[in-house]
Write a protein that holds these residues in place. Structure first.
Motif, PDB file in Angstrom:
ATOM      1  N   GLY A 153       6.447   3.463  -0.721  1.00 47.05           N
ATOM      2  CA  GLY A 153       6.274   2.081  -1.174  1.00 47.05           C
ATOM      3  C   GLY A 153       5.380   1.296  -0.231  1.00 47.05           C
ATOM      4  N   LEU A 154       5.517   1.535   1.067  1.00 49.69           N
ATOM      5  CA  LEU A 154       4.663   0.849   2.041  1.00 49.69           C
ATOM      6  C   LEU A 154       3.210   1.314   1.935  1.00 49.69           C
ATOM      7  N   MET A 155       3.004   2.576   1.564  1.00 49.99           N
ATOM      8  CA  MET A 155       1.636   3.047   1.335  1.00 49.99           C
ATOM      9  C   MET A 155       1.004   2.256   0.186  1.00 49.99           C
ATOM     10  N   HIS A 156       1.790   1.995  -0.857  1.00 51.66           N
ATOM     11  CA  HIS A 156       1.292   1.198  -1.976  1.00 51.66           C
ATOM     12  C   HIS A 156       0.901  -0.202  -1.503  1.00 51.66           C
ATOM     13  N   VAL A 157       1.737  -0.788  -0.662  1.00 54.83           N
ATOM     14  CA  VAL A 157       1.463  -2.134  -0.148  1.00 54.83           C
ATOM     15  C   VAL A 157       0.182  -2.132   0.682  1.00 54.83           C
ATOM     16  N   ALA A 158      -0.010  -1.095   1.499  1.00 51.28           N
ATOM     17  CA  ALA A 158      -1.225  -1.015   2.318  1.00 51.28           C
ATOM     18  C   ALA A 158      -2.474  -0.995   1.445  1.00 51.28           C
ATOM     19  N   TYR A 159      -2.435  -0.239   0.367  1.00 46.53           N
ATOM     20  CA  TYR A 159      -3.591  -0.225  -0.549  1.00 46.53           C
ATOM     21  C   TYR A 159      -3.743  -1.552  -1.274  1.00 46.53           C
ATOM     22  N   ASP A 160      -2.627  -2.161  -1.664  1.00 48.52           N
ATOM     23  CA  ASP A 160      -2.702  -3.452  -2.340  1.00 48.52           C
ATOM     24  C   ASP A 160      -3.389  -4.501  -1.470  1.00 48.52           C
ATOM     25  N   LEU A 161      -3.033  -4.521  -0.199  1.00 49.30           N
ATOM     26  CA  LEU A 161      -3.502  -5.587   0.688  1.00 49.30           C
ATOM     27  C   LEU A 161      -4.817  -5.286   1.398  1.00 49.30           C
ATOM     28  N   HIS A 162      -5.142  -4.004   1.611  1.00 48.17           N
ATOM     29  CA  HIS A 162      -6.261  -3.686   2.509  1.00 48.17           C
ATOM     30  C   HIS A 162      -7.357  -2.812   1.904  1.00 48.17           C
ATOM     31  N   ARG A 163      -7.345  -2.594   0.599  1.00 54.51           N
ATOM     32  CA  ARG A 163      -8.385  -1.751   0.004  1.00 54.51           C
ATOM     33  C   ARG A 163      -9.764  -2.394   0.130  1.00 54.51           C
ATOM     34  N   PHE A 164      -9.825  -3.720   0.049  1.00 56.83           N
ATOM     35  CA  PHE A 164     -11.125  -4.378   0.174  1.00 56.83           C
ATOM     36  C   PHE A 164     -11.606  -4.395   1.623  1.00 56.83           C
ATOM     37  N   ASP A 165     -10.670  -4.358   2.575  1.00 53.15           N
ATOM     38  CA  ASP A 165     -11.062  -4.239   3.981  1.00 53.15           C
ATOM     39  C   ASP A 165     -11.774  -2.909   4.224  1.00 53.15           C
ATOM     40  N   LEU A 186       7.563  19.297  -6.569  1.00 54.88           N
ATOM     41  CA  LEU A 186       7.831  20.187  -5.445  1.00 54.88           C
ATOM     42  C   LEU A 186       9.303  20.601  -5.494  1.00 54.88           C
ATOM     43  N   PRO A 187       9.698  21.617  -4.749  1.00 54.67           N
ATOM     44  CA  PRO A 187      11.077  22.102  -4.846  1.00 54.67           C
ATOM     45  C   PRO A 187      12.132  21.204  -4.198  1.00 54.67           C
ATOM     46  N   THR A 188      11.716  20.214  -3.421  1.00 56.33           N
ATOM     47  CA  THR A 188      12.713  19.373  -2.754  1.00 56.33           C
ATOM     48  C   THR A 188      12.527  17.907  -3.114  1.00 56.33           C
ATOM     49  N   ALA A 189      13.606  17.170  -3.035  1.00 56.97           N
ATOM     50  CA  ALA A 189      13.556  15.730  -3.310  1.00 56.97           C
ATOM     51  C   ALA A 189      12.706  15.010  -2.257  1.00 56.97           C
ATOM     52  N   LEU A 190      12.766  15.482  -1.009  1.00 57.43           N
ATOM     53  CA  LEU A 190      11.964  14.866   0.052  1.00 57.43           C
ATOM     54  C   LEU A 190      10.477  15.062  -0.218  1.00 57.43           C
ATOM     55  N   GLY A 191      10.091  16.268  -0.590  1.00 56.68           N
ATOM     56  CA  GLY A 191       8.693  16.533  -0.916  1.00 56.68           C
ATOM     57  C   GLY A 191       8.224  15.701  -2.093  1.00 56.68           C
ATOM     58  N   ASN A 192       9.080  15.548  -3.100  1.00 56.49           N
ATOM     59  CA  ASN A 192       8.711  14.752  -4.273  1.00 56.49           C
ATOM     60  C   ASN A 192       8.583  13.279  -3.935  1.00 56.49           C
ATOM     61  N   ALA A 193       9.424  12.784  -3.044  1.00 63.32           N
ATOM     62  CA  ALA A 193       9.335  11.376  -2.644  1.00 63.32           C
ATOM     63  C   ALA A 193       8.016  11.106  -1.920  1.00 63.32           C
ATOM     64  N   LEU A 194       7.620  12.023  -1.055  1.00 70.30           N
ATOM     65  CA  LEU A 194       6.351  11.859  -0.342  1.00 70.30           C
ATOM     66  C   LEU A 194       5.166  12.078  -1.276  1.00 70.30           C
ATOM     67  N   ARG A 195       5.266  13.061  -2.167  1.00 71.53           N
ATOM     68  CA  ARG A 195       4.178  13.351  -3.104  1.00 71.53           C
ATOM     69  C   ARG A 195       3.927  12.164  -4.030  1.00 71.53           C
ATOM     70  N   ALA A 196       4.991  11.480  -4.439  1.00 71.00           N
ATOM     71  CA  ALA A 196       4.830  10.332  -5.340  1.00 71.00           C
ATOM     72  C   ALA A 196       3.945   9.267  -4.686  1.00 71.00           C
ATOM     73  N   GLY A 197       4.146   9.013  -3.403  1.00 70.72           N
ATOM     74  CA  GLY A 197       3.297   8.046  -2.701  1.00 70.72           C
ATOM     75  C   GLY A 197       1.877   8.545  -2.537  1.00 70.72           C
ATOM     76  N   GLU A 198       1.736   9.853  -2.256  1.00 67.07           N
ATOM     77  CA  GLU A 198       0.407  10.425  -2.062  1.00 67.07           C
ATOM     78  C   GLU A 198      -0.423  10.388  -3.334  1.00 67.07           C
ATOM     79  N   LEU A 199       0.234  10.475  -4.471  1.00 60.61           N
ATOM     80  CA  LEU A 199      -0.495  10.564  -5.736  1.00 60.61           C
ATOM     81  C   LEU A 199      -0.762   9.218  -6.391  1.00 60.61           C
ATOM     82  N   THR A 200      -0.038   8.189  -5.988  1.00 58.27           N
ATOM     83  CA  THR A 200      -0.180   6.939  -6.728  1.00 58.27           C
ATOM     84  C   THR A 200      -0.639   5.746  -5.901  1.00 58.27           C
TER      85      THR A 200
END
Length: 187
Positions: free
Chosen positions: A122-134, A19-33
């Motif tokens: 990073g917290l989105m990653h943690v949420a998936y790590d801990l709660h995907r089976f829930d 994306l054209p901004t660093a903020l958008g890229n930071a959010l997109r990285a979490g959304e995609l991974t």
């Protein structure tokens, strides 16, 4: 220095999705991974998995999101103040330093927003790590037995969230008559 550079590159989305901004890229990285590591498409699954997180995790996520919103709002407010100051002080060259100061503060607030967005991702990653089976339990689906079956079932769940139904997946419903055991049913 090399590790810092690698960390920064890992926090960016692939080149074709930049994306054209660093903020958008930071959010997109979490959304995609965040969910994709397990076969889940993050954007459609995030609202559903968010409802499965523990109270403590929800509080941390909410706090990080509030910090992100605050940093972005502060940045916009400082930019607006800078533009208004520039318009008001255009004929006062001795006061132009105020506009420069406002612009500098807006840049600092933006950097803070980017850093906060990286933390939120990073917290989105943690949420998936801990709660995907829930999420699977809430959907009454069987838990996977290994990494391959995990990716397969989460791929099916992602398809379900996208409106594509696959036949043959067994649900597991607790059987209240037998003291809470599970009884598979076909969909």
């Amino acid at each position: 220095m090399r590790e810092d550079a690698l960390r920064r590159l890992a926090a960016r989305p692939p080149g074709d999705l930049l994306l054209p901004t660093a903020l958008g890229n930071a959010l997109r990285a979490g959304e995609l991974t965040a969910g994709e590591r397990y076969g889940l498409t993050t954007l459609p699954s995030w609202p559903r998995i968010y409802l499965q997180v523990s109270d403590r995790m929800a509080e941390v996520l909410s706090s990080a999101r509030d910090a992100l919103d605050t940093a972005v709002n502060l940045c916009w407010s400082l930019l607006t103040l800078t533009v208004i100051s520039a318009a008001a002080l255009y004929d006062e060259p001795t006061r132009w330093w105020l506009c420069g100061t406002g612009l500098l503060l807006a840049a600092v607030a933006y950097k803070g927003a980017v850093t906060t967005a990286q933390g939120y991702s990073g917290l989105m990653h943690v949420a998936y790590d801990l709660h995907r089976f829930d999420l699977l339990e809430a959907l009454h689906l069987p838990l996977p037995t290994d990494g391959e079956s995990e990716e397969e079932i989460f791929s099916e769940v992602s398809d379900l969230f996208a409106g594509v139904r696959r036949e043959g997946r067994a649900y597991e419903h607790p059987d209240a008559r037998r003291g809470g055991g599970s009884q598979p049913t076909q969909r």
